[in-house]
Scaffold this motif. Structure first.
Motif, PDB file in Angstrom:
ATOM      1  N   VAL A  77      -1.616  -4.266  -0.213  1.00  0.00           N
ATOM      2  CA  VAL A  77      -2.841  -4.461  -0.994  1.00  0.00           C
ATOM      3  C   VAL A  77      -2.601  -4.089  -2.457  1.00  0.00           C
ATOM      4  O   VAL A  77      -3.137  -4.725  -3.379  1.00  0.00           O
ATOM      5  N   LEU A  78      -1.763  -3.081  -2.680  1.00  0.00           N
ATOM      6  CA  LEU A  78      -1.498  -2.615  -4.041  1.00  0.00           C
ATOM      7  C   LEU A  78      -0.707  -3.619  -4.871  1.00  0.00           C
ATOM      8  O   LEU A  78      -0.564  -3.435  -6.083  1.00  0.00           O
ATOM      9  N   LEU A  79      -0.207  -4.660  -4.221  1.00  0.00           N
ATOM     10  CA  LEU A  79       0.441  -5.731  -4.981  1.00  0.00           C
ATOM     11  C   LEU A  79      -0.571  -6.480  -5.837  1.00  0.00           C
ATOM     12  O   LEU A  79      -0.211  -7.069  -6.868  1.00  0.00           O
ATOM     13  N   VAL A  80      -1.844  -6.478  -5.430  1.00  0.00           N
ATOM     14  CA  VAL A  80      -2.867  -7.243  -6.148  1.00  0.00           C
ATOM     15  C   VAL A  80      -4.027  -6.378  -6.653  1.00  0.00           C
ATOM     16  O   VAL A  80      -4.827  -6.846  -7.466  1.00  0.00           O
ATOM     17  N   VAL A  81      -4.138  -5.127  -6.169  1.00  0.00           N
ATOM     18  CA  VAL A  81      -5.249  -4.258  -6.561  1.00  0.00           C
ATOM     19  C   VAL A  81      -4.693  -2.907  -7.007  1.00  0.00           C
ATOM     20  O   VAL A  81      -3.785  -2.362  -6.371  1.00  0.00           O
ATOM     21  N   ARG A  82      -5.228  -2.379  -8.083  1.00  0.00           N
ATOM     22  CA  ARG A  82      -4.808  -1.050  -8.553  1.00  0.00           C
ATOM     23  C   ARG A  82      -5.208   0.020  -7.542  1.00  0.00           C
ATOM     24  O   ARG A  82      -6.246  -0.099  -6.872  1.00  0.00           O
ATOM     25  N   VAL A 203       4.559   7.423 -13.529  1.00  0.00           N
ATOM     26  CA  VAL A 203       5.753   6.754 -13.016  1.00  0.00           C
ATOM     27  C   VAL A 203       5.321   5.492 -12.277  1.00  0.00           C
ATOM     28  O   VAL A 203       4.519   5.573 -11.345  1.00  0.00           O
ATOM     29  N   PRO A 204       5.831   4.315 -12.667  1.00  0.00           N
ATOM     30  CA  PRO A 204       5.488   3.085 -11.931  1.00  0.00           C
ATOM     31  C   PRO A 204       5.883   3.217 -10.465  1.00  0.00           C
ATOM     32  O   PRO A 204       6.963   3.719 -10.140  1.00  0.00           O
ATOM     33  N   GLN A 205       5.003   2.742  -9.574  1.00  0.00           N
ATOM     34  CA  GLN A 205       5.229   2.900  -8.151  1.00  0.00           C
ATOM     35  C   GLN A 205       5.887   1.665  -7.543  1.00  0.00           C
ATOM     36  O   GLN A 205       5.586   0.541  -7.911  1.00  0.00           O
ATOM     37  N   ARG A 206       6.792   1.916  -6.582  1.00  0.00           N
ATOM     38  CA  ARG A 206       7.400   0.813  -5.850  1.00  0.00           C
ATOM     39  C   ARG A 206       6.356   0.194  -4.931  1.00  0.00           C
ATOM     40  O   ARG A 206       5.622   0.896  -4.248  1.00  0.00           O
ATOM     41  N   LYS A 207       6.327  -1.108  -4.879  1.00  0.00           N
ATOM     42  CA  LYS A 207       5.319  -1.823  -4.099  1.00  0.00           C
ATOM     43  C   LYS A 207       5.933  -2.488  -2.874  1.00  0.00           C
ATOM     44  O   LYS A 207       5.604  -3.599  -2.530  1.00  0.00           O
ATOM     45  N   GLU A 208       6.870  -1.782  -2.221  1.00  0.00           N
ATOM     46  CA  GLU A 208       7.439  -2.301  -0.989  1.00  0.00           C
ATOM     47  C   GLU A 208       7.459  -1.198   0.052  1.00  0.00           C
ATOM     48  O   GLU A 208       7.411  -0.011  -0.294  1.00  0.00           O
ATOM     49  N   LEU A 209       7.499  -1.594   1.316  1.00  0.00           N
ATOM     50  CA  LEU A 209       7.576  -0.627   2.398  1.00  0.00           C
ATOM     51  C   LEU A 209       8.963  -0.017   2.422  1.00  0.00           C
ATOM     52  O   LEU A 209       9.962  -0.730   2.307  1.00  0.00           O
ATOM     53  N   ALA A 339       3.034   7.296   0.982  1.00  0.00           N
ATOM     54  CA  ALA A 339       1.720   7.740   1.444  1.00  0.00           C
ATOM     55  C   ALA A 339       1.223   6.845   2.560  1.00  0.00           C
ATOM     56  O   ALA A 339       0.694   7.313   3.576  1.00  0.00           O
ATOM     57  N   GLY A 340       1.382   5.518   2.397  1.00  0.00           N
ATOM     58  CA  GLY A 340       0.961   4.594   3.449  1.00  0.00           C
ATOM     59  C   GLY A 340       1.778   4.751   4.709  1.00  0.00           C
ATOM     60  O   GLY A 340       1.240   4.772   5.821  1.00  0.00           O
ATOM     61  N   VAL A 341       3.097   4.864   4.539  1.00  0.00           N
ATOM     62  CA  VAL A 341       3.975   5.033   5.699  1.00  0.00           C
ATOM     63  C   VAL A 341       3.662   6.332   6.429  1.00  0.00           C
ATOM     64  O   VAL A 341       3.617   6.377   7.665  1.00  0.00           O
ATOM     65  N   SER A 342       3.422   7.403   5.681  1.00  0.00           N
ATOM     66  CA  SER A 342       3.162   8.703   6.318  1.00  0.00           C
ATOM     67  C   SER A 342       1.842   8.683   7.084  1.00  0.00           C
ATOM     68  O   SER A 342       1.736   9.294   8.153  1.00  0.00           O
ATOM     69  N   PHE A 343       0.826   7.985   6.568  1.00  0.00           N
ATOM     70  CA  PHE A 343      -0.424   7.876   7.312  1.00  0.00           C
ATOM     71  C   PHE A 343      -0.226   7.099   8.606  1.00  0.00           C
ATOM     72  O   PHE A 343      -0.815   7.432   9.640  1.00  0.00           O
TER      73      PHE A 343
END
Length: 413
Positions: A77-82, A203-209, A339-343
């Motif tokens: 989702v973060l690929l298209v939404v902040r 820091v720019p965030q990586r947008k991949e799993l 954060a997503g993976v840990s959840f």
């Protein structure tokens, strides 16, 4: 900055609107207010209005945890939404799900509103964790996390107090209470959306799993934390209603006591972690859980069960040590995706345990709590592997000496 303490002047309010931690406090307040009312009323609402047994309540909680299991999709989702926008949208879904709960008092109606609420809840807390670790400096993280926990507890106090007052003196029913809690959360979210600007990430965030081998201990602690949390959330409170006959108002008072204590204790827990480290905090938590879950298995007196319930909840605040441990060992660019993976990892057990243990509950509630004690033992072993001073290259107590950290921005393990 403490939850609920806002200077009245326009200049001060303008200054606060430029501080991201203030936004975190307001969002935490709204989320906790809505969820606490949903949680405290759930067991009585399910039994009285939808005729739930252990089987249905277990299935409901398994359904509730599916969005948590799918939290890794947040990075897509973060690929298209902040992230900031995503957190606010999620909070609106949480509030809407809670507001609708009282109007659908049936088995499938409760399943629907629970899943809707849960989608908002789990995506919000996934992104909140990411934003907190990005916006707050490492040295201040345990303190801010402790204050966030206290802010959430303060909101829960208002929710629990409102339930008790509304049911005991104002004659409010489930529908009105759910609507008020969810509606207030939606209103606070809209105010927050308007009042705060879009903050820039350092820091720019990586947008991949991604999953890093060097984060394995964080993943393991997260998995076990999710497993043990289900024992408390699903079955400890259900025990109070089914075995000891606690009313909705009594359950509200019990949760009220929990959060009064946590409002005072949580900031001190943050200071304890900052001073003594994550390993000691987690060790204390899991030793306490072994004792509490074992006692749950054999408790026969209502007031003793209530004391265990409060003690169990106090130990929840220690779990912020897992987050501060990760912040210390992580590549800053990994925080959002991890954060997503840990959840998701946290909810692997959460999807299975409520339904499976709901069936075990029908045979022997004691076995459910003894299993929780066993989980606490495993968590204790893992906690002892946390190094005294965790850092990049010093992720595990027995890690190989001389491990060279991977520079920020590279795709190291």
């Amino acid at each position: 900055m403490q939850c609920g303490m806002f200077p009245p002047t326009k200049a001060a309010l303008k200054e606060l609107s430029g501080r991201p931690e203030v936004m975190l406090f307001l969002m935490a307040f709204a989320a906790s207010l809505a969820f606490s009312v949903w949680e405290v009323l759930l067991n009585n609402f399910a039994v009285e209005k939808a005729a739930f047994t252990g089987r249905e309540i277990g299935l409901l909680h398994s359904l509730r945890e599916i969005p948590g299991f799918l939290a890794f999709t947040a990075v897509l989702v973060l690929l298209v939404v902040r992230e900031q926008t995503f957190s606010l949208v999620s909070l609106l879904l949480l509030g809407a799900g809670v507001a609708l709960t009282g109007f659908l008092p049936s088995e499938y109606g409760l399943y629907f509103t629970t899943v809707l609420m849960s989608i908002g809840f789990h995506y919000f807390y996934t992104v909140q964790q990411s934003l907190t670790l990005q916006w707050i400096e490492i040295e201040q993280a345990p303190l801010v996390l402790g204050r966030l926990s206290a802010c959430s507890s303060f909101a829960a106090l208002m929710g629990f107090g409102g339930v008790w007052l509304g049911m005991s003196y104002l004659g409010l029913g489930y529908s009105a209470l759910y609507l008020l809690a969810g509606g207030l959360a939606v209103l606070l979210t809209l105010v927050t959306w308007i009042a705060f600007p879009l903050f820039v990430h350092k820091v720019p965030q990586r947008k991949e799993l991604l999953m890093r081998r060097r984060y394995w201990l964080f993943y393991a602690l997260t998995f076990m934390s999710g497993a043990r949390r289900q024992i408390f959330m699903v079955f400890a409170s259900f025990l109070m209603v089914e075995r000891f006959g606690f009313s909705a108002a009594n359950i509200a008072l019990l949760f009220l006591a929990n959060h009064v204590i946590n409002t005072v204790v949580a900031p001190r827990v943050g200071r304890f972690i900052a001073r003594f480290g994550e390993r000691k905090a987690l060790t204390l938590e899991y030793l306490g859980l072994i004792v509490i879950f074992t006692a749950y298995a054999f408790v026969e007196v209502a007031w003793v069960a209530a004391v265990l319930f409060v003690a169990d909840h106090i130990l929840f605040s220690m779990a912020i040590a897992i987050k501060s441990y990760f912040q210390k060992i992580a590549d800053p660019a990994d925080i959002a995706s991890t954060a997503g993976v840990s959840f998701t990892i946290n909810h692997i057990a959460a999807v299975v345990i409520p339904a499976a243990f709901g069936l075990i509950w029908l045979v022997s509630p004691a076995i459910v709590f003894l299993a929780g004690a066993a989980m606490a033992v495993v968590s204790l072993v893992l906690a002892r592997l946390v190094p005294k001073n965790p850092a990049w290259g010093n992720e595990v107590k027995r890690a190989r000496p001389g491990l060279v950290p991977v520079p920020t921005g590279r795709q190291g393990d």
